[in-house]
Scaffold this motif. Structure first.
Motif, PDB file in Angstrom:
ATOM      1  N   VAL A  31      47.654 -21.090  10.749  1.00 59.09           N
ATOM      2  CA  VAL A  31      47.157 -21.579   9.462  1.00 59.09           C
ATOM      3  C   VAL A  31      46.239 -22.775   9.672  1.00 59.09           C
ATOM      4  CG1 VAL A  31      47.836 -22.665   7.285  1.00 59.09           C
ATOM      5  CG2 VAL A  31      49.104 -20.693   8.140  1.00 59.09           C
ATOM      6  N   GLY A  32      46.647 -23.705  10.547  1.00 61.27           N
ATOM      7  CA  GLY A  32      45.826 -24.881  10.800  1.00 61.27           C
ATOM      8  C   GLY A  32      44.467 -24.534  11.360  1.00 61.27           C
ATOM      9  N   MET A  33      44.428 -23.603  12.322  1.00 61.51           N
ATOM     10  CA  MET A  33      43.150 -23.208  12.901  1.00 61.51           C
ATOM     11  C   MET A  33      42.262 -22.543  11.856  1.00 61.51           C
ATOM     12  SD  MET A  33      42.393 -20.575  16.035  1.00 61.51           S
ATOM     13  CE  MET A  33      43.609 -21.375  17.047  1.00 61.51           C
ATOM     14  N   ALA A  34      42.850 -21.639  11.072  1.00 62.55           N
ATOM     15  CA  ALA A  34      42.059 -20.943  10.057  1.00 62.55           C
ATOM     16  C   ALA A  34      41.498 -21.923   9.027  1.00 62.55           C
ATOM     17  CB  ALA A  34      42.921 -19.882   9.364  1.00 62.55           C
ATOM     18  N   TYR A  35      42.306 -22.874   8.615  1.00 63.29           N
ATOM     19  CA  TYR A  35      41.864 -23.809   7.576  1.00 63.29           C
ATOM     20  C   TYR A  35      40.781 -24.746   8.092  1.00 63.29           C
ATOM     21  CZ  TYR A  35      42.392 -26.518   3.282  1.00 63.29           C
ATOM     22  OH  TYR A  35      42.170 -27.130   2.069  1.00 63.29           O
ATOM     23  N   TRP A  36      40.921 -25.196   9.332  1.00 60.91           N
ATOM     24  CA  TRP A  36      39.906 -26.084   9.922  1.00 60.91           C
ATOM     25  C   TRP A  36      38.585 -25.352  10.114  1.00 60.91           C
ATOM     26  CZ3 TRP A  36      39.160 -27.370  15.677  1.00 60.91           C
ATOM     27  CH2 TRP A  36      38.296 -28.459  15.824  1.00 60.91           C
ATOM     28  N   LEU A  37      38.658 -24.145  10.691  1.00 61.26           N
ATOM     29  CA  LEU A  37      37.433 -23.366  10.902  1.00 61.26           C
ATOM     30  C   LEU A  37      36.797 -22.977   9.570  1.00 61.26           C
ATOM     31  CD1 LEU A  37      38.606 -21.055  13.846  1.00 61.26           C
ATOM     32  CD2 LEU A  37      36.998 -22.975  13.980  1.00 61.26           C
ATOM     33  N   LEU A  38      37.622 -22.697   8.578  1.00 60.94           N
ATOM     34  CA  LEU A  38      37.094 -22.385   7.250  1.00 60.94           C
ATOM     35  C   LEU A  38      36.297 -23.560   6.702  1.00 60.94           C
ATOM     36  CD1 LEU A  38      36.984 -20.689   4.617  1.00 60.94           C
ATOM     37  CD2 LEU A  38      39.185 -21.725   4.006  1.00 60.94           C
ATOM     38  N   GLY A  39      36.822 -24.775   6.855  1.00 59.47           N
ATOM     39  CA  GLY A  39      36.114 -25.941   6.358  1.00 59.47           C
ATOM     40  C   GLY A  39      34.818 -26.212   7.102  1.00 59.47           C
ATOM     41  N   LEU A  40      34.801 -25.907   8.402  1.00 63.61           N
ATOM     42  CA  LEU A  40      33.609 -26.200   9.207  1.00 63.61           C
ATOM     43  C   LEU A  40      32.526 -25.146   9.044  1.00 63.61           C
ATOM     44  CD1 LEU A  40      35.222 -27.392  12.574  1.00 63.61           C
ATOM     45  CD2 LEU A  40      34.086 -28.809  10.852  1.00 63.61           C
ATOM     46  N   PHE A  41      32.923 -23.853   9.050  1.00 65.99           N
ATOM     47  CA  PHE A  41      31.930 -22.790   9.173  1.00 65.99           C
ATOM     48  C   PHE A  41      31.921 -21.800   8.020  1.00 65.99           C
ATOM     49  CE2 PHE A  41      33.285 -23.905  13.536  1.00 65.99           C
ATOM     50  CZ  PHE A  41      32.090 -24.427  14.000  1.00 65.99           C
ATOM     51  N   GLY A  42      32.937 -21.794   7.181  1.00 63.32           N
ATOM     52  CA  GLY A  42      33.014 -20.801   6.128  1.00 63.32           C
ATOM     53  C   GLY A  42      33.944 -19.669   6.499  1.00 63.32           C
ATOM     54  N   PRO A  43      34.285 -18.794   5.551  1.00 63.72           N
ATOM     55  CA  PRO A  43      35.332 -17.791   5.769  1.00 63.72           C
ATOM     56  C   PRO A  43      34.993 -16.724   6.804  1.00 63.72           C
ATOM     57  CG  PRO A  43      34.299 -17.513   3.615  1.00 63.72           C
ATOM     58  CD  PRO A  43      33.798 -18.805   4.158  1.00 63.72           C
ATOM     59  N   ALA A  44      33.780 -16.156   6.750  1.00 64.68           N
ATOM     60  CA  ALA A  44      33.463 -15.064   7.681  1.00 64.68           C
ATOM     61  C   ALA A  44      33.442 -15.545   9.131  1.00 64.68           C
ATOM     62  CB  ALA A  44      32.136 -14.411   7.295  1.00 64.68           C
ATOM     63  N   PRO A  45      32.732 -16.640   9.474  1.00 62.27           N
ATOM     64  CA  PRO A  45      32.783 -17.128  10.859  1.00 62.27           C
ATOM     65  C   PRO A  45      34.190 -17.532  11.293  1.00 62.27           C
ATOM     66  CG  PRO A  45      30.951 -18.127   9.686  1.00 62.27           C
ATOM     67  CD  PRO A  45      31.784 -17.434   8.667  1.00 62.27           C
ATOM     68  N   ALA A  46      34.978 -18.102  10.386  1.00 62.80           N
ATOM     69  CA  ALA A  46      36.343 -18.493  10.738  1.00 62.80           C
ATOM     70  C   ALA A  46      37.175 -17.272  11.108  1.00 62.80           C
ATOM     71  CB  ALA A  46      36.988 -19.243   9.577  1.00 62.80           C
ATOM     72  N   GLY A  47      37.071 -16.191  10.333  1.00 64.98           N
ATOM     73  CA  GLY A  47      37.816 -14.982  10.642  1.00 64.98           C
ATOM     74  C   GLY A  47      37.403 -14.374  11.965  1.00 64.98           C
ATOM     75  N   LEU A  48      36.078 -14.319  12.222  1.00 67.27           N
ATOM     76  CA  LEU A  48      35.603 -13.776  13.494  1.00 67.27           C
ATOM     77  C   LEU A  48      36.033 -14.667  14.649  1.00 67.27           C
ATOM     78  CD1 LEU A  48      33.965 -11.758  15.122  1.00 67.27           C
ATOM     79  CD2 LEU A  48      31.899 -13.079  14.586  1.00 67.27           C
ATOM     80  N   ALA A  49      35.962 -15.985  14.474  1.00 67.73           N
ATOM     81  CA  ALA A  49      36.335 -16.912  15.548  1.00 67.73           C
ATOM     82  C   ALA A  49      37.797 -16.738  15.942  1.00 67.73           C
ATOM     83  CB  ALA A  49      36.071 -18.350  15.114  1.00 67.73           C
ATOM     84  N   MET A  50      38.670 -16.453  14.988  1.00 70.66           N
ATOM     85  CA  MET A  50      40.086 -16.304  15.309  1.00 70.66           C
ATOM     86  C   MET A  50      40.347 -15.044  16.131  1.00 70.66           C
ATOM     87  SD  MET A  50      42.175 -17.781  12.052  1.00 70.66           S
ATOM     88  CE  MET A  50      43.612 -18.100  13.071  1.00 70.66           C
ATOM     89  N   VAL A  51      39.486 -14.049  16.000  1.00 68.10           N
ATOM     90  CA  VAL A  51      39.592 -12.871  16.863  1.00 68.10           C
ATOM     91  C   VAL A  51      39.074 -13.200  18.253  1.00 68.10           C
ATOM     92  CG1 VAL A  51      38.858 -10.490  17.205  1.00 68.10           C
ATOM     93  CG2 VAL A  51      39.413 -11.304  14.907  1.00 68.10           C
TER      94      VAL A  51
END
Length: 701
Positions: free
Chosen positions: A148-168
């Motif tokens: 959750v922490g990683m998703a929320y941080w990446l979401l704030g930095l890059f937006g939802p689509a890049p955050a989802g791809l980054a987690m993969v």
């Protein structure tokens, strides 16, 4: 692309509205990436536990963490008999402890994972579960906090689509990070997950943090020592993300956060019991700090290797990686989105400071994980920006843009997935399945908690337990933590490695003053130096009698895990020839005692066990002479000498293959004490699993 397409593409990238999709599509990408990452981190966490006997995986660390929780319940001020005795043996009243004494002290005293320990203690108290089950539940909570922490941080930095791809993508990066990695949940990674969650809040809802900031900072530094670096990033991000000049209220909140950090550090240095900080690394840093900046350059090759391992995942060279990072950082500044540059600056600062630590590798590797997540998010953002350009360039009116978006994104994930899977098996990096198998078998010792209850038998209550540690330090430390966890923390202790060396004057003084108080002896069972059983086919089990045996029968406890019956033969060796004395049939998937008459005049005659039939490797689980074996499994002081191969397995490879010989006596466990004029005598009480407990007496003849 035409000018309108360029402007539309620029606007889409700048506002995170990638791939012409709807908000629902963006959230779907984020949710999919989060679910994939969460599934993998829970798989790495839970799957290795399915085949383990007692200890958690990576038991040398897990038991260390559990011991801190046990202290909270039974010995909060570290004044119980075990820790009082151990303190006297590790900390001399005058002079400086040796490195070995510092290490022993650090394994039991400094409490620097307070939040993790508290969560385990509370879970056990609320549920009534065992310590190990409570730790597992806390780690599941930690895994969810990391994802959750990683998703929320990446979401704030890059937006939802890049955050989802980054987690993969970060799943492939994990195998290139080194120990402990991103997916292995421990206090430092939970501290990282908590920190990323806090950073996500700062990026998206900074104004709502307010006076909660000092508390968030305290939670970070209470989780693990690396929390001090994360807390520094948190304070810096809070101050810099608010613009400049900072308002008076924000400066006061920032100063309150600094005061929380400094206040807890001061308390940890001033309070003696419990010890809240490990002074040994602090003292070792002081002389190094006087050296010049050039000293840190010795660490740079290893630091560069960390970076190159990450770049190899995406086939990036130094120039390409630098150009990509510089382009994105300048682009974010131009778009007046300062969160990415701010976190880049702060994380880089912490990494630079980490290089100066004496044990920089343990510190730098942990902070590098956060940097690798940030870099992977930048790569995901860049890939989607390119995909956005492709969609605008090749979009056809007859096709829905959303279908193109899904196709492009799917192609990116597929190509990167194939690439990361191949990388996972190169240069010694394991696949996820191999990694789980390695975690499942590493230090997978059997342990009998009922042994500890024997210390409190009213007929022979414990006074001081002599911990004999002639085998490797990892097994001994794990055993001591297990005994303390099961209740032995309320017995006095005498640690062999602390009282025997000439360099440990205080330890030797403790031995001379208290040797008559030894009531029990504890040591690692010589036949359980490896988690794998003694397979007769592989271990070349050889037997001799070093004194005349008593009794009329020779018994063996054999386990056949295979699907068909097996035949084991007892042979006598004579030069290169062998003659068969007995055969034993072992049913499929059974463990049974078998018996044969003792050969006459057997002293000095060599024997061996051989497997003739059976697909499964039959293992030797016990051996006794005389009538019914009773509760003991092995021939303590019965005159049998056994020789077999010992080794440990790592990444499917056998390492440190040696031939071990044991006579099953207390004397062979205490040869160094004998050299000092002491004699250890007694009788074995229990020997099931990795440990042996004996009723013992230490004397001077």
């Amino acid at each position: 692309m035409g000018s309108e397409s360029v402007r539309a593409w620029w606007s889409a990238v700048r506002s995170d509205r990638f791939l012409l999709g709807t908000d629902r599509f963006h959230r779907g990408v984020l949710l999919s990436g989060w679910l994939i990452f969460t599934a993998f981190i829970l798989y790495i966490l839970l799957a290795p536990q399915l085949g383990r006997h007692y200890f958690p995986e990576v038991s040398e660390h897990s038991m260390f963490y559990l011991h801190k929780s046990v202290q909270m319940e039974h010995c909060f001020f570290q004044d119980c008999p075990a820790l009082n005795d151990l303190r006297e043996q590790t900390l001399p009243k005058e002079g400086t402890p040796t490195e070995e004494q510092w290490m022993e002290h650090a394994l039991f005293f400094p409490v620097n994972i307070h939040l993790y320990s508290f969560l385990i203690w509370e879970t056990k108290k609320l549920t009534g579960w065992s310590w190990i089950a409570s730790q597992r539940a806390v780690r599941v909570f930690g895994a969810l906090m990391i994802s959750v922490g990683m998703a929320y941080w990446l979401l704030g930095l890059f937006g939802p689509a890049p955050a989802g791809l980054a987690m993969v993508l970060v799943l492939g990066v994990d195998g290139r990070l080194g120990e402990p990695g991103l997916l292995y949940v421990n206090p430092s990674s939970m501290c990282m997950g908590l920190s990323m969650m806090v950073w996500g809040v700062l990026v998206r809802r900074r104004q709502q943090v307010g006076w909660w900031l000092p508390l968030l900072v305290l939670l970070q530094i209470l989780s693990h020592p690396v929390g001090y670096g994360y807390a520094g990033i948190t304070l810096g991000a809070y101050l810099l993300l608010g613009g400049w000049p900072a308002r008076r209220r924000e400066l006061l909140i920032f100063l309150a956060g600094l005061l929380a950090m400094g206040g807890f550090y001061a308390v940890s240095m001033l309070v003696d019991r419990p010890e809240l900080w490990n002074l040994s690394p602090v003292r070792s840093i002081i002389p190094e700090a006087s050296r010049s900046f050039l000293f840190s350059l010795d660490n740079l090759p290893a630091v560069v290797q960390f970076m190159e391992r990450w770049m190899s995942v995406f086939h990036l060279g130094w120039f390409t990686a630098s150009a990509l990072a510089a382009t994105l950082l300048m682009g974010f500044v131009a778009w007046r989105r300062f969160a990415l540059p701010v976190f880049w600056l702060l994380i880089a600062g912490v990494l630079i400071v980490a290089i100066f630590f004496v044990r920089y590798d343990a510190v730098f590797s942990r902070y590098w994980i956060v940097a690798a997540v940030l870099l992977t998010g930048m790569v995901a953002f860049f890939l989607l920006a390119l995909a956005e350009a492709m969609v605008f360039r090749f979009r056809q009116e007859s096709l829905e843009s959303r279908a193109i978006a899904v196709g492009v994104l799917g192609a990116i994930v597929l190509v990167q997935g194939i690439h990361l899977t191949s990388l996972n098996r190169r240069q010694g990096v394991e696949s996820f399945v191999d990694r789980v198998a390695d975690l499942a078998q590493r230090s997978n010792y059997r342990f009998d908690p009922d042994q500890v209850a024997r210390l409190f038998d009213p007929r022979h209550p414990c006074d001081k337990v002599l911990y004999l540690d002639h085998t490797d330090n990892t097994s001994n430390t794990t055993l001591k933590h297990a005994y303390y966890m099961e209740g032995a923390i309320s017995c006095g202790v005498m640690v062999h490695s602390m009282v025997v060396p000439d360099a440990h004057a205080n330890g030797r003084a403790f031995l001379n003053a208290h040797f008559q108080e030894v009531s029990h002896a504890l040591f690692v069972n010589p036949v359980h130096t490896n988690p794998a059983p003694i397979a007769i086919r592989e271990r070349d089990v050889r037997l001799t009698f070093w004194k005349e045996p008593h009794g009329e029968s020779w018994r063996f406890l054999l386990h056949n895990p295979g699907p068909d019956p097996a035949v084991i033969a007892l042979q006598e060796l004579s030069g290169e020839q062998s003659s068969e004395l007995a055969q034993f049939s072992v049913p499929a998937e059974r463990e049974i005692w078998v018996e044969t008459p003792l050969p006459p005049r057997s002293v000095g005659r060599p024997f061996r066990l051989v497997q003739h039939r059976g697909t499964g490797p039959v293992s030797l689980q016990g051996m006794r002479l005389g009538p019914e074996p009773g509760s003991l499994l092995w021939p303590w002081d019965q005159g049998v000498e056994m020789t077999f191969l010992t080794f440990f397995i790592e990444h499917k490879k056998r390492l440190d293959v040696t031939r071990l010989t044991t006579r099953f006596t207390l004397a062979e466990q205490a040869t160094q004490l004998q050299a000092l004029g002491y004699e250890l005598s007694g009788s074995v009480l229990a020997d099931r699993g990795m440990s042996v407990l004996a009723l013992a007496r230490l004397s001077k003849p």
